[in-house]
Write an enzyme that holds these catalytic residues in place. Structure first.
Site, PDB file in Angstrom:
ATOM      1  N   GLY A 135       0.651  -4.908   1.028  1.00 54.29           N
ATOM      2  CA  GLY A 135      -0.573  -4.891   0.230  1.00 54.29           C
ATOM      3  C   GLY A 135      -0.383  -5.522  -1.144  1.00 54.29           C
ATOM      4  O   GLY A 135      -1.349  -6.009  -1.739  1.00 54.29           O
ATOM      5  N   GLU A 144      -0.861  -9.084  -0.571  1.00 50.40           N
ATOM      6  CA  GLU A 144      -2.281  -9.288  -0.249  1.00 50.40           C
ATOM      7  C   GLU A 144      -3.156  -9.207  -1.506  1.00 50.40           C
ATOM      8  O   GLU A 144      -4.083  -9.997  -1.685  1.00 50.40           O
ATOM      9  CB  GLU A 144      -2.716  -8.254   0.796  1.00 50.40           C
ATOM     10  N   GLU A 200       4.748  -5.122   7.139  1.00 54.21           N
ATOM     11  CA  GLU A 200       4.024  -4.080   7.879  1.00 54.21           C
ATOM     12  C   GLU A 200       4.559  -3.852   9.279  1.00 54.21           C
ATOM     13  O   GLU A 200       4.575  -2.734   9.784  1.00 54.21           O
ATOM     14  CB  GLU A 200       2.524  -4.428   7.953  1.00 54.21           C
ATOM     15  N   ALA A 202       0.874  -1.172   0.000  1.00 56.28           N
ATOM     16  CA  ALA A 202       0.000   0.000   0.000  1.00 56.28           C
ATOM     17  C   ALA A 202       0.913   1.224   0.000  1.00 56.28           C
ATOM     18  O   ALA A 202       2.090   1.142   0.353  1.00 56.28           O
ATOM     19  CB  ALA A 202      -0.889  -0.021   1.229  1.00 56.28           C
TER      20      ALA A 202
HETATM   21  C1  HXC Z   1       5.124   4.362  -1.164  1.00 59.88           C
HETATM   22  C2  HXC Z   1       6.972   3.375  -2.056  1.00 59.88           C
HETATM   23  C3  HXC Z   1       6.615   2.134  -1.509  1.00 59.88           C
HETATM   24  C4  HXC Z   1       5.405   2.071  -0.751  1.00 59.88           C
HETATM   25  C5  HXC Z   1       8.447   1.869  -2.578  1.00 59.88           C
HETATM   26  N1  HXC Z   1       8.119   3.162  -2.720  1.00 59.88           N
HETATM   27  N2  HXC Z   1       7.555   1.216  -1.843  1.00 59.88           N
HETATM   28  N3  HXC Z   1       6.226   4.469  -1.882  1.00 59.88           N
HETATM   29  N4  HXC Z   1       4.710   3.209  -0.601  1.00 59.88           N
HETATM   30  N5  HXC Z   1       4.972   0.935  -0.225  1.00 59.88           N
HETATM   31  C6  HXC Z   1       8.843   4.211  -3.443  1.00 59.88           C
HETATM   32  C7  HXC Z   1      10.046   4.707  -2.686  1.00 59.88           C
HETATM   33  O1  HXC Z   1       9.663   5.647  -1.730  1.00 59.88           O
HETATM   34  C8  HXC Z   1      10.869   5.279  -3.787  1.00 59.88           C
HETATM   35  O2  HXC Z   1      10.370   6.532  -4.168  1.00 59.88           O
HETATM   36  C9  HXC Z   1      10.600   4.343  -4.948  1.00 59.88           C
HETATM   37  O3  HXC Z   1       9.377   3.683  -4.641  1.00 59.88           O
HETATM   38  C10 HXC Z   1      11.684   3.299  -5.113  1.00 59.88           C
HETATM   39  O4  HXC Z   1      11.847   2.628  -3.879  1.00 59.88           O
HETATM   40  P1  HXC Z   1      13.273   2.391  -3.190  1.00 59.88           P
HETATM   41  O5  HXC Z   1      12.998   2.111  -1.764  1.00 59.88           O
HETATM   42  O6  HXC Z   1      14.207   3.479  -3.531  1.00 59.88           O
HETATM   43  O7  HXC Z   1      13.746   1.058  -3.957  1.00 59.88           O
HETATM   44  P2  HXC Z   1      14.737  -0.060  -3.411  1.00 59.88           P
HETATM   45  O8  HXC Z   1      15.874   0.551  -2.655  1.00 59.88           O
HETATM   46  O9  HXC Z   1      15.032  -0.901  -4.578  1.00 59.88           O
HETATM   47  O10 HXC Z   1      13.903  -0.908  -2.334  1.00 59.88           O
HETATM   48  C11 HXC Z   1      12.792  -1.668  -2.763  1.00 59.88           C
HETATM   49  C12 HXC Z   1      11.938  -2.068  -1.536  1.00 59.88           C
HETATM   50  C13 HXC Z   1      11.597  -0.791  -0.734  1.00 59.88           C
HETATM   51  C14 HXC Z   1      12.715  -3.053  -0.657  1.00 59.88           C
HETATM   52  C15 HXC Z   1      10.691  -2.756  -2.063  1.00 59.88           C
HETATM   53  O11 HXC Z   1      11.039   0.187  -1.627  1.00 59.88           O
HETATM   54  C16 HXC Z   1      10.607  -1.017   0.363  1.00 59.88           C
HETATM   55  O12 HXC Z   1      10.943  -1.542   1.431  1.00 59.88           O
HETATM   56  N6  HXC Z   1       9.355  -0.560   0.170  1.00 59.88           N
HETATM   57  C17 HXC Z   1       8.330  -0.607   1.181  1.00 59.88           C
HETATM   58  C18 HXC Z   1       7.837  -2.012   1.329  1.00 59.88           C
HETATM   59  C19 HXC Z   1       6.774  -2.078   2.412  1.00 59.88           C
HETATM   60  O13 HXC Z   1       7.038  -1.799   3.602  1.00 59.88           O
HETATM   61  N7  HXC Z   1       5.540  -2.415   2.009  1.00 59.88           N
HETATM   62  C20 HXC Z   1       4.436  -2.495   2.940  1.00 59.88           C
HETATM   63  C21 HXC Z   1       3.677  -1.217   2.877  1.00 59.88           C
HETATM   64  S1  HXC Z   1       2.448  -1.186   4.099  1.00 59.88           S
HETATM   65  P3  HXC Z   1      11.164   7.906  -3.832  1.00 59.88           P
HETATM   66  O14 HXC Z   1      10.353   8.929  -4.569  1.00 59.88           O
HETATM   67  O15 HXC Z   1      11.093   8.042  -2.376  1.00 59.88           O
HETATM   68  O16 HXC Z   1      12.546   7.674  -4.357  1.00 59.88           O
HETATM   69  C22 HXC Z   1       1.189  -2.044   3.450  1.00 59.88           C
HETATM   70  C23 HXC Z   1      -0.016  -2.131   4.330  1.00 59.88           C
HETATM   71  C24 HXC Z   1      -1.076  -2.936   3.686  1.00 59.88           C
HETATM   72  O17 HXC Z   1       1.224  -2.524   2.389  1.00 59.88           O
HETATM   73  C25 HXC Z   1      -2.347  -2.757   4.398  1.00 59.88           C
HETATM   74  C26 HXC Z   1      -3.541  -3.189   3.634  1.00 59.88           C
HETATM   75  C27 HXC Z   1      -3.547  -2.919   2.216  1.00 59.88           C
END
Ligand code: HXC
Length: 257
Positions: free
Chosen positions: A108, A111, A131, A65
């Site tokens: 997400g 999911e 999460e 998400a």
């Molecule tokens: C918003 C995101 C994002 C996310 C990545 N980006 N994941 N933006 N929400 N979930 C954005 C980053 O901010 C960045 O933009 C760009 O995408 C590239 O990501 P990087 O982190 O620079 O890439 P990398 O170093 O290759 O790392 C990849 C990654 C990492 C390991 C996947 O991006 C990551 O950990 N993302 C978050 C994963 C996560 O925690 N997902 C769960 C979300 S909570 P900018 O502009 O900043 O450079 C969730 C709750 C669900 O899903 C609830 C119900 C639906």
């Protein structure tokens, strides 16, 4: 039709939906989810589409998400808007969905993937429910569908550690049905979806609904539901055609009636 955050194409009888926010690793903002809802609603009304392939980019199916969009929400906003409830629309799509997953399927993203019916994973795919690293828990099936898919201990490990598993592990665990070279993921999914779409559409929908009932019902109720749906299919021309074709040693022509 054109959407802001997804690409929607028709490949024969299959609709190919591609999450298209590559710079944000397909983070699932409200706009992407709304586009998916709109596209699947249009597909539901289109008799020429028999199955759906849902995919992302090479680097990410979806990295979760959108954290930036939700980070400042208050409890009251989350609660009163019933945040993420609308994602359930995807799980209620009656046409079969094959997910073609390359790269990250996290939070997400994992999911959403679990709302699909079959998952084809590229060798580079990675799955997780991170999460807990953000101070929350999965909110769209990660504590429920994941347990049903891979069992308690493995689901607990992903949900409690926030770690990831790779494609081969996901296949061993039963989270995905096949692992293929990353460049083949979409083709393999399209091939599978094309096969599904070649059958009777109402029969495929009945099969999907009945398998999904296994997640909701106890065994006696599930078997009863299965049998009753099975009986109901004898009202279809396609049942007559399918069985007649077998006996006459020819290929059936299904008409979705
Ligand atoms: C918003 C995101 C994002 C996310 C990545 N980006 N994941 N933006 N929400 N979930 C954005 C980053 O901010 C960045 O933009 C760009 O995408 C590239 O990501 P990087 O982190 O620079 O890439 P990398 O170093 O290759 O790392 C990849 C990654 C990492 C390991 C996947 O991006 C990551 O950990 N993302 C978050 C994963 C996560 O925690 N997902 C769960 C979300 S909570 P900018 O502009 O900043 O450079 C969730 C709750 C669900 O899903 C609830 C119900 C639906």
């Amino acid at each position: 039709k054109e959407y802001d955050f997804i690409l929607a194409e028709k490949k024969g009888k299959v609709a190919l939906l591609t999450l298209n926010r590559p710079k944000a690793l397909n983070a699932l903002c409200n706009g992407i989810i709304q586009d998916l809802i709109d596209a699947t609603t249009a597909i539901a009304a289109d008799d020429t589409v028999g199955a759906i392939v849902l995919t992302g980019s090479t680097k990410a199916f979806a990295a979760g998400a959108d954290i930036k969009e939700m980070k400042d929400k208050s409890f009251v906003q989350a609660f009163s808007s019933n945040m993420f409830a609308e994602w359930g629309h995807i799980a209620r799509v009656t046409k079969p969905i094959v997910a073609a997953v390359n790269g990250y399927a996290l939070g997400g993203g994992c999911e959403l993937m679990m709302m699909a019916d079959i998952v084809i994973a590229g060798e580079n795919a990675k799955f997780g429910q991170p999460e807990i690293t953000l101070g929350v828990i999965p909110g769209c099936g990660g504590t429920q569908r994941l347990v049903r898919a891979i069992g308690k201990s493995k689901a607990m490990e992903l949900v409690l550690t926030g770690g990831m598993i790779d494609a081969l592990q996901a296949e061993r665990d039963g989270l995905v049905s096949k692992v293929v070279p990353a460049e083949k993921t979409v083709d393999v999914a399209l091939e599978m979806a094309t096969k599904i779409a070649s059958y009777s559409l109402p029969v495929a929908a009945a099969a999907k609904e009945t398998v999904n009932a296994a997640f909701e019902l106890n065994l006696a109720e599930g078997l009863r539901f299965e049998r009753r749906i099975f009986h109901s299919l004898f009202a279809l021309q396609d049942q007559k055609e399918g069985m007649a074709a077998f006996v006459e040693k020819r290929k059936p022509t299904f008409t979705n009636t």
